[in-house]
Write a protein that holds these residues in place. Structure first.
Motif, PDB file in Angstrom:
ATOM      1  N   ALA A  73      40.125  40.587  43.446  1.00  0.00           N
ATOM      2  CA  ALA A  73      38.700  40.925  43.464  1.00  0.00           C
ATOM      3  C   ALA A  73      38.375  41.958  42.392  1.00  0.00           C
ATOM      4  O   ALA A  73      37.335  41.887  41.735  1.00  0.00           O
ATOM      5  N   GLU A  74      39.281  42.920  42.207  1.00  0.00           N
ATOM      6  CA  GLU A  74      39.046  43.930  41.168  1.00  0.00           C
ATOM      7  C   GLU A  74      39.069  43.299  39.782  1.00  0.00           C
ATOM      8  O   GLU A  74      38.249  43.626  38.923  1.00  0.00           O
ATOM      9  N   PRO A 100      23.398  37.428  35.777  1.00  0.00           N
ATOM     10  CA  PRO A 100      24.333  36.896  36.784  1.00  0.00           C
ATOM     11  C   PRO A 100      24.404  37.844  37.985  1.00  0.00           C
ATOM     12  O   PRO A 100      24.080  39.021  37.868  1.00  0.00           O
ATOM     13  N   ILE A 101      24.840  37.313  39.125  1.00  0.00           N
ATOM     14  CA  ILE A 101      25.005  38.151  40.314  1.00  0.00           C
ATOM     15  C   ILE A 101      26.225  39.044  40.184  1.00  0.00           C
ATOM     16  O   ILE A 101      26.188  40.208  40.536  1.00  0.00           O
ATOM     17  N   GLY A 102      27.316  38.517  39.662  1.00  0.00           N
ATOM     18  CA  GLY A 102      28.526  39.318  39.490  1.00  0.00           C
ATOM     19  C   GLY A 102      29.764  38.564  39.929  1.00  0.00           C
ATOM     20  O   GLY A 102      30.231  37.686  39.223  1.00  0.00           O
ATOM     21  N   VAL A 103      30.259  38.892  41.131  1.00  0.00           N
ATOM     22  CA  VAL A 103      31.445  38.215  41.659  1.00  0.00           C
ATOM     23  C   VAL A 103      31.033  37.361  42.848  1.00  0.00           C
ATOM     24  O   VAL A 103      30.487  37.866  43.825  1.00  0.00           O
ATOM     25  N   VAL A 104      31.275  36.065  42.739  1.00  0.00           N
ATOM     26  CA  VAL A 104      30.903  35.125  43.791  1.00  0.00           C
ATOM     27  C   VAL A 104      32.175  34.590  44.449  1.00  0.00           C
ATOM     28  O   VAL A 104      33.066  34.087  43.762  1.00  0.00           O
ATOM     29  N   LEU A 111      39.296  39.135  51.895  1.00  0.00           N
ATOM     30  CA  LEU A 111      38.149  39.085  50.981  1.00  0.00           C
ATOM     31  C   LEU A 111      36.872  39.591  51.660  1.00  0.00           C
ATOM     32  O   LEU A 111      36.033  40.247  51.034  1.00  0.00           O
ATOM     33  N   LEU A 112      36.725  39.281  52.943  1.00  0.00           N
ATOM     34  CA  LEU A 112      35.509  39.652  53.668  1.00  0.00           C
ATOM     35  C   LEU A 112      35.290  41.167  53.697  1.00  0.00           C
ATOM     36  O   LEU A 112      34.169  41.631  53.832  1.00  0.00           O
ATOM     37  N   ASP A 113      36.400  41.925  53.564  1.00  0.00           N
ATOM     38  CA  ASP A 113      36.290  43.394  53.584  1.00  0.00           C
ATOM     39  C   ASP A 113      35.982  43.980  52.215  1.00  0.00           C
ATOM     40  O   ASP A 113      35.759  45.183  52.094  1.00  0.00           O
ATOM     41  N   LEU A 114      35.996  43.155  51.167  1.00  0.00           N
ATOM     42  CA  LEU A 114      35.913  43.702  49.812  1.00  0.00           C
ATOM     43  C   LEU A 114      34.480  43.742  49.295  1.00  0.00           C
ATOM     44  O   LEU A 114      34.191  43.331  48.177  1.00  0.00           O
ATOM     45  N   ASP A 115      33.574  44.271  50.129  1.00  0.00           N
ATOM     46  CA  ASP A 115      32.162  44.300  49.748  1.00  0.00           C
ATOM     47  C   ASP A 115      31.904  45.168  48.523  1.00  0.00           C
ATOM     48  O   ASP A 115      30.874  45.023  47.872  1.00  0.00           O
ATOM     49  N   GLU A 116      32.826  46.062  48.195  1.00  0.00           N
ATOM     50  CA  GLU A 116      32.641  46.860  46.973  1.00  0.00           C
ATOM     51  C   GLU A 116      32.803  46.022  45.715  1.00  0.00           C
ATOM     52  O   GLU A 116      32.302  46.383  44.655  1.00  0.00           O
ATOM     53  N   THR A 148      19.340  48.126  46.462  1.00  0.00           N
ATOM     54  CA  THR A 148      20.492  48.319  45.586  1.00  0.00           C
ATOM     55  C   THR A 148      21.483  47.163  45.746  1.00  0.00           C
ATOM     56  O   THR A 148      22.550  47.183  45.167  1.00  0.00           O
ATOM     57  N   GLY A 149      21.121  46.178  46.554  1.00  0.00           N
ATOM     58  CA  GLY A 149      21.928  44.960  46.639  1.00  0.00           C
ATOM     59  C   GLY A 149      21.623  44.073  45.444  1.00  0.00           C
ATOM     60  O   GLY A 149      20.733  44.372  44.642  1.00  0.00           O
TER      61      GLY A 149
END
Lengths: 438, 438
Positions: free
Chosen positions: A10-11, A119-123, A193-198, B390-391
């Motif tokens: 994810a990083e 773009p949104i970023g990471v999907v 993955l579900l915990d990686l909201d950052e 901020t989302g």
């Protein structure tokens, strides 16, 4: 271990996404063209890997664990591999959804505000066993400048791995940042993955309602849910009944496993005596099981009694429930009570009633005199789709590249400060829209 | 008990929302005008209720539980009540965000697709103690055709109750559906609300990051989070230093408690020796505490040593952290590492560096030569705002009525079925955009 692994991926995706957001469309499209070529050149490798998946799946089919439909969906051949490559090329050829100026507004002299698509970023996407899902979702993400973290169905594990390698290697020598596409393989990785909201900006689970709800229940990350379709066709008292028969038939029989297939047919009292015998016979010829309410059973034979549960069931099969309703208002109430906000259709020659149905039914797609089966990104002209959203925020209905973008606000000023707009001699905002691109 | 109560309110709101989605803008706007009049006519009642809240708050201020700032925000007077009424009127006067045709595309002859803006449905909002928040959020919801479930801060309980009654009664005789606005009063009600994903379409919590995260952690409902603003001003090596001083000063001092106030000042090495003494002196005169890194401390005295924690802290007060960076790239990295994706600004005369900063910083609002304080719905020309997101999905930055809408897809056909587009003699889609309104 697996948690650390998911975090590392994810990083890496996040780092790639920050860079990818500023990569030109020509680079993204060239990368997709290269990926299509790589898929073609690896055809035999892909087919070998797929054969392993199919062999495993056929064992489980014999053991009664899998359905024939699943095995069929899983199986690739030369033509299907070419289809995947063409699909990737067609995504490359779509219009760039990023960098578009959505709004330009002068706030004051020399102080201009721009709203620009980015773009949104990471999907993160978790999807089912069809092996074309991975290249399709990855392509749409890359085209829209997003990094992707993908988890395919375990049934397609070997096929997915080769397709992932093809995508990754084809793009690794280009100006696309390394790490833009990540693959995770275990259920545990998905949980991590579900915990990686950052690091993850959007999750797109595709699959059963239970699975999508599990995801929604266990993450802070926004979820674009692709869940079930409990779709309706309402045959109004003022319908052209021949048209109604074609629409109701197509909506059920064209592809019963699709989420946009009809599950419940609502028929106005006024035409029930005329219409029901015809459509039930037609359904019968196609092997469709009809489950009807009392009124339906009173009109036609060979109809199974419907249960309350039927009204909210996605059969995904050659089964349809039928209810006789008084009028358009009762039809609207039924749809809003039992439907899944996916796709519903009215057949009528009365434009006022059509408008009432379309505006009052709270679903992503509502049609007049057309089969529910048109609810699809390709048919809508969105190019490929990442899924059909039954949620009401961010993106609704079929989601293409545009649904993978968000926007940013830019201001170009000349040293402007907020204090000037207050107190004595305060400046005033002009708030004047203008034509101008960022 | 409270759970049943929350469910009942949510169900009533859902029913109202389905109806409200088809109520004309003129009706919604008239209702808001009536609400503004009602607020004016109840001025003395509102001020009495508010005086009770203030009295209670002052007790808690003495006991050290509340801050003076909170008590000040809570307090209404005649002028502020008029301000609330005018705000409601100004929302009424905004352009209708609903029913706009966003896209019209012919799919085939006689088969037309329309993408049309519609309300989201039921919006739940939990907000802080300012008594103008309730009428503001309710007005924006009604204007955009949404039903609202509101929970205000307990400090403003009495004020909120009178304002809620005014809104409810003013609109109850009109064609607006009863139940469009619901109020819940306890923390337990809020917890119950989080479980009602079947009835609530969007949650907008405003408050501390911890509170917003609590909401995100405990609901399946999409959340539009209004959390903290860790905003930056980067003074580039090619900045006009006088301009930089004005921008950096305004961004901190204009209203330090606002989420769009600057928390960290980044200064390019090249100009640090020139710029830092001036801005630190200016900040000092305004009572701002400066916390600096080693390089900053080497240049100016009277600077407290900054800690790693400072870089991600929203002070909301007259405190600023300062770091000397090499160039624009190091500034971008700092912002993307420590910022909260809210609002960041670069001051430079070099347009290329400005563009690089704006495009590479992953925040909702990024400015060139302007104070971060412009990040605000009113200043952006969006009318009032429900918050600053901020989302990265659905709505980003200041959110006005447009952020309270979603869209639906309509198809007008003539008996079209999907089966015609396959096999021998298959029809082809035309996918031709056209100018046309739903």
């Amino acid at each position: 271990m697996t948690e650390a692994d998911a975090r590392r991926k994810a990083e890496a995706a996040e780092e790639a996404a920050l860079e990818l957001a500023n990569v030109d469309d020509s680079v993204r499209s060239d990368a997709l063209e290269a990926a299509a070529d790589e898929i073609r050149s690896r055809e035999s490798e892909i087919l070998e890997a797929n054969a392993e998946d199919v062999e495993e799946a056929e064992k489980l089919l014999e053991e009664g664990e899998y359905t024939q439909a699943l095995v069929d969906r899983l199986k690739l051949d030369s033509e299907k591999v070419e289809g995947i490559a063409s699909m990737v090329e067609s995504v490359a050829g779509q219009e760039d959804p990023v960098g578009e100026t959505l709004q330009a507004r002068e706030l004051d002299e020399g102080l201009d505000l721009y709203k620009v698509s980015v773009p949104i970023g990471v999907v993160g996407s978790v999807f089912e066993s069809r092996p074309d899902a991975l290249p399709q979702i990855a392509s749409l993400c890359l085209k829209s400048g997003n990094a992707a973290i993908l988890k395919g169905g375990s049934e397609a594990e070997n096929s997915n791995r080769v397709l992932y390698e093809a995508l990754n290697e084809a793009t690794s020598d280009l100006e696309v940042p390394d790490g833009w596409v990540q693959m995770v393989e275990s259920r545990e990785d998905v949980e991590a993955l579900l915990d990686l909201d950052e690091h993850v900006d959007l999750l797109m689970p595709r699959g059963s309602t239970a699975f999508v709800q599990h995801v929604q229940d266990n993450t802070k990350i926004p979820v674009l849910g692709h869940t079930e379709g409990v779709c309706h066709v309402y045959v109004d008292g003022d319908a052209d009944l021949e048209m109604a028969e074609e629409v109701a038939f197509d909506a059920k029989v064209d592809y019963p496993a699709a989420c946009n297939a009809v599950e419940t047919l609502l028929v106005a009292e006024k035409v029930a005596d005329d219409f029901l015998p015809k459509i039930v016979e037609r359904y019968g010829e196609a092997g469709v099981e009809v489950r009807g309410d009392e009124a339906t059973q009173a009109i036609v034979d060979d109809v199974v009694e419907v249960s309350e549960e039927d009204w909210s069931t996605e059969y995904g099969d050659l089964v349809v429930s039928v209810r006789v309703v008084e009028d358009v208002e009762e039809a609207v109430d039924h749809v809003n009570t039992y439907g899944s906000k996916h796709t519903d259709s009215i057949v009528t020659e009365d434009d006022a009633k059509a408008r009432r149905f379309l505006e009052a039914v709270d679903s992503a797609s509502v049609f007049h005199n057309a089969s529910t089966r048109f609810s699809d990104g390709y048919r809508y002209g969105l190019g490929a789709e990442v899924g059909i959203s039954t949620g009401k925020t961010h993106a609704r209905g079929p989601v293409g590249v545009e649904g993978l973008t968000t926007y940013k606000w830019y201001i170009e000023g000349d040293g402007h400060v907020a204090g000037s707009y207050r107190g004595e001699g305060a400046r005033e905002f002009t708030h004047r829209e203008f034509d101008g691109d960022w």
